[in-house]
Write a protein that holds these residues in place. Structure first.
Motif, PDB file in Angstrom:
ATOM      1  N   ASP A  39       0.847  -1.194   0.000  1.00 16.12           N
ATOM      2  CA  ASP A  39       0.000   0.000   0.000  1.00 16.12           C
ATOM      3  C   ASP A  39       0.879   1.239   0.000  1.00 16.12           C
ATOM      4  OD1 ASP A  39      -2.760   1.343   0.719  1.00 16.12           O
ATOM      5  OD2 ASP A  39      -1.297   2.210   2.115  1.00 16.12           O
ATOM      6  N   SER A 204      -3.808   1.236  11.294  1.00 11.76           N
ATOM      7  CA  SER A 204      -3.591   1.704  12.669  1.00 11.76           C
ATOM      8  C   SER A 204      -4.244   0.776  13.689  1.00 11.76           C
ATOM      9  CB  SER A 204      -4.079   3.141  12.863  1.00 11.76           C
ATOM     10  OG  SER A 204      -3.366   4.011  12.015  1.00 11.76           O
ATOM     11  N   THR A 248       5.107  -2.069   9.820  1.00  8.49           N
ATOM     12  CA  THR A 248       6.314  -2.303  10.607  1.00  8.49           C
ATOM     13  C   THR A 248       7.602  -2.073   9.813  1.00  8.49           C
ATOM     14  OG1 THR A 248       7.510  -3.892  11.957  1.00  8.49           O
ATOM     15  CG2 THR A 248       6.227  -4.820  10.152  1.00  8.49           C
ATOM     16  N   HIS A 253       9.197  -8.244  13.465  1.00  5.86           N
ATOM     17  CA  HIS A 253       7.772  -7.916  13.492  1.00  5.86           C
ATOM     18  C   HIS A 253       7.103  -8.295  12.169  1.00  5.86           C
ATOM     19  CE1 HIS A 253       8.371  -4.753  16.936  1.00  5.86           C
ATOM     20  NE2 HIS A 253       8.495  -6.002  17.338  1.00  5.86           N
TER      21      HIS A 253
HETATM   22  N1  NAP Z   1      -5.445   5.851   4.136  1.00  5.30           N
HETATM   23  C1  NAP Z   1      -4.824   6.572   5.029  1.00  5.30           C
HETATM   24  O1  NAP Z   1      -5.118   7.742   5.246  1.00  5.30           O
HETATM   25  C2  NAP Z   1      -3.725   5.949   5.838  1.00  5.30           C
HETATM   26  C3  NAP Z   1      -3.304   6.555   7.032  1.00  5.30           C
HETATM   27  C4  NAP Z   1      -2.319   5.925   7.777  1.00  5.30           C
HETATM   28  C5  NAP Z   1      -1.754   4.749   7.348  1.00  5.30           C
HETATM   29  N2  NAP Z   1      -2.151   4.195   6.161  1.00  5.30           N
HETATM   30  C6  NAP Z   1      -1.505   2.979   5.637  1.00  5.30           C
HETATM   31  O2  NAP Z   1      -1.476   1.984   6.615  1.00  5.30           O
HETATM   32  C7  NAP Z   1      -0.118   1.568   6.817  1.00  5.30           C
HETATM   33  C8  NAP Z   1       0.056   1.085   8.206  1.00  5.30           C
HETATM   34  O3  NAP Z   1      -0.118   2.153   9.083  1.00  5.30           O
HETATM   35  P1  NAP Z   1      -0.457   1.842  10.588  1.00  5.30           P
HETATM   36  O4  NAP Z   1      -0.811   3.145  11.205  1.00  5.30           O
HETATM   37  O5  NAP Z   1      -1.392   0.689  10.670  1.00  5.30           O
HETATM   38  O6  NAP Z   1       0.881   1.250  11.094  1.00  5.30           O
HETATM   39  P2  NAP Z   1       2.230   1.989  11.439  1.00  5.30           P
HETATM   40  O7  NAP Z   1       2.044   3.429  11.669  1.00  5.30           O
HETATM   41  O8  NAP Z   1       3.257   1.556  10.511  1.00  5.30           O
HETATM   42  O9  NAP Z   1       2.518   1.431  12.836  1.00  5.30           O
HETATM   43  C9  NAP Z   1       2.632   0.110  13.127  1.00  5.30           C
HETATM   44  C10 NAP Z   1       3.271   0.131  14.492  1.00  5.30           C
HETATM   45  O10 NAP Z   1       3.101  -1.124  15.072  1.00  5.30           O
HETATM   46  C11 NAP Z   1       4.356  -1.645  15.408  1.00  5.30           C
HETATM   47  N3  NAP Z   1       4.307  -3.087  15.160  1.00  5.30           N
HETATM   48  C12 NAP Z   1       3.970  -3.739  14.009  1.00  5.30           C
HETATM   49  N4  NAP Z   1       4.039  -5.066  14.175  1.00  5.30           N
HETATM   50  C13 NAP Z   1       4.418  -5.257  15.471  1.00  5.30           C
HETATM   51  C14 NAP Z   1       4.658  -6.407  16.257  1.00  5.30           C
HETATM   52  N5  NAP Z   1       4.526  -7.629  15.738  1.00  5.30           N
HETATM   53  N6  NAP Z   1       5.012  -6.231  17.553  1.00  5.30           N
HETATM   54  C15 NAP Z   1       5.143  -4.999  18.077  1.00  5.30           C
HETATM   55  N7  NAP Z   1       4.927  -3.865  17.370  1.00  5.30           N
HETATM   56  C16 NAP Z   1       4.573  -4.002  16.100  1.00  5.30           C
HETATM   57  C17 NAP Z   1       5.354  -0.946  14.548  1.00  5.30           C
HETATM   58  O11 NAP Z   1       6.610  -0.847  15.169  1.00  5.30           O
HETATM   59  P3  NAP Z   1       7.908  -1.442  14.426  1.00  5.30           P
HETATM   60  O12 NAP Z   1       8.131  -0.643  13.207  1.00  5.30           O
HETATM   61  O13 NAP Z   1       8.969  -1.286  15.460  1.00  5.30           O
HETATM   62  O14 NAP Z   1       7.575  -2.869  14.146  1.00  5.30           O
HETATM   63  C18 NAP Z   1       4.737   0.440  14.409  1.00  5.30           C
HETATM   64  O15 NAP Z   1       5.096   1.285  15.468  1.00  5.30           O
HETATM   65  C19 NAP Z   1       0.698   2.794   6.444  1.00  5.30           C
HETATM   66  O16 NAP Z   1       2.034   2.497   6.148  1.00  5.30           O
HETATM   67  C20 NAP Z   1      -0.058   3.249   5.233  1.00  5.30           C
HETATM   68  O17 NAP Z   1       0.295   2.460   4.126  1.00  5.30           O
HETATM   69  C21 NAP Z   1      -3.134   4.763   5.416  1.00  5.30           C
END
Ligand code: NAP
Length: 278
Positions: A39, A204, A248, A253
């Motif tokens: 994504d 998130s 991540t 992770h």
């Molecule tokens: N449409 C929109 O407006 C929008 C907005 C926000 C995000 N998104 C999309 O969604 C994606 C994901 O965003 P998100 O907000 O869900 O995630 P994120 O901001 O990337 O955060 C994930 C968090 O969870 C932690 N994490 C993941 N797996 C883990 C595990 N197994 N154990 C412990 N911690 C863990 C990560 O830390 P580590 O890195 O240390 O693992 C990170 O701090 C984005 O990259 C983007 O592509 C879209």
């Protein structure tokens, strides 16, 4: 033909926001670890889409995957969501901006089509506007000319979806929303999606729900299944029919998040987590 038959929609999406210069290496690593869905967005403020393309190219060169193995999703972002690094002429009409943004995305990603093209967010928080209708029409045109297989909308409320579909607009194939446990895990929007076979993408899931991850119930399930709370949340999300995203940056992770696919949760656990909040 259903979406699943025409294209294997992956069961996890790797999110590429906020990775800046680490984007190419992290995308390549994510593919190496087993992610097949990526994504991104043509919004330089939060994403480095050209860096995603570099990561894909590196993975192709290394023989990890081919384009055909992948599900690539990107987004059109309105001017207010962008900084000065625009992928279109801001003086052009919205329809032209969509076409320019798509052309730029394809160039960044080194492909002639994406699998999903998403409206990053409606123009107004209050409802589906004329601007959204124009953009959606332009996105349909992109789909009909083969530059994307499916269309989606993001950051939408039930009201947006109801107004969009009652305005005779074609329903999206995907809805991508931030999923808050305190809103019943976006219950209303998920219900709308389920009734129309729209795939709900949740993001998130961890960061918006820190309080849930710390609940004794979660920690207890995690200990019992030898999983960690993050894995429980992803498995739970999938049990509700969601397509989860993880962003991540950590190799272990990535492994853990992917392994959540093999972690079935008993029905009573799903019910308990669903009613934890909201
Ligand atoms: N449409 C929109 O407006 C929008 C907005 C926000 C995000 N998104 C999309 O969604 C994606 C994901 O965003 P998100 O907000 O869900 O995630 P994120 O901001 O990337 O955060 C994930 C968090 O969870 C932690 N994490 C993941 N797996 C883990 C595990 N197994 N154990 C412990 N911690 C863990 C990560 O830390 P580590 O890195 O240390 O693992 C990170 O701090 C984005 O990259 C983007 O592509 C879209």
């Amino acid at each position: 033909m259903s979406m699943q038959e025409s294209l294997p929609v992956p069961d996890f999406l790797y999110g590429t926001a906020w990775k800046e210069d680490r984007t190419p290496a992290l995308v390549e690593l994510a593919l190496r670890m087993g992610f097949r869905g990526v994504d991104t967005a043509n919004q330089r403020r939060h994403y480095f889409e050209a860096g995603v393309g570099q990561g894909l190219a590196a993975a192709y060169r290394a023989g990890i995957v081919t384009r055909a193995d992948l599900f690539l999703q990107t987004k059109f972002t309105y001017r207010p969501g962008q900084d000065h690094r625009l992928p279109y002429d801001p003086a052009a009409t919205l329809s032209v901006q969509v076409a320019q943004s798509m052309a730029s995305s394809l160039e960044h990603l080194g492909t002639d089509h994406v699998d999903s093209y998403v409206l990053h967010g409606p123009a107004s928080g209050y409802g589906w506007t004329e601007a959204d209708a124009e953009v959606w029409e332009a996105m349909i045109k992109e789909r009909d000319t083969g530059r994307t297989r499916f269309l989606g909308v993001s950051n939408v409320s039930l009201r947006h979806l109801e107004q969009m579909t009652s305005a005779n607009a074609e329903a999206p194939a995907f809805v991508q929303n931030r999923c808050y446990a305190r809103l019943g895990w976006d219950r209303d929007v998920r219900k709308f999606c389920t009734e129309r076979a729209i795939v709900y993408q949740g993001f998130s899931l961890l960061t918006a729900n820190a309080e849930v991850l710390a609940r004794p119930l979660l920690i207890e399930f995690a200990a019992r299944t030898k999983a960690n709370p993050a894995q429980i949340i992803f498995s739970f999300a999938r049990s509700l029919g969601m397509l989860p995203l993880t962003g991540t940056s950590n190799r272990e992770h990535m492994k853990q998040d992917l392994a959540s696919r093999d972690l079935p949760l008993p029905a009573e656990a799903i019910k308990a987590i669903e009613s934890l909040a909201g």
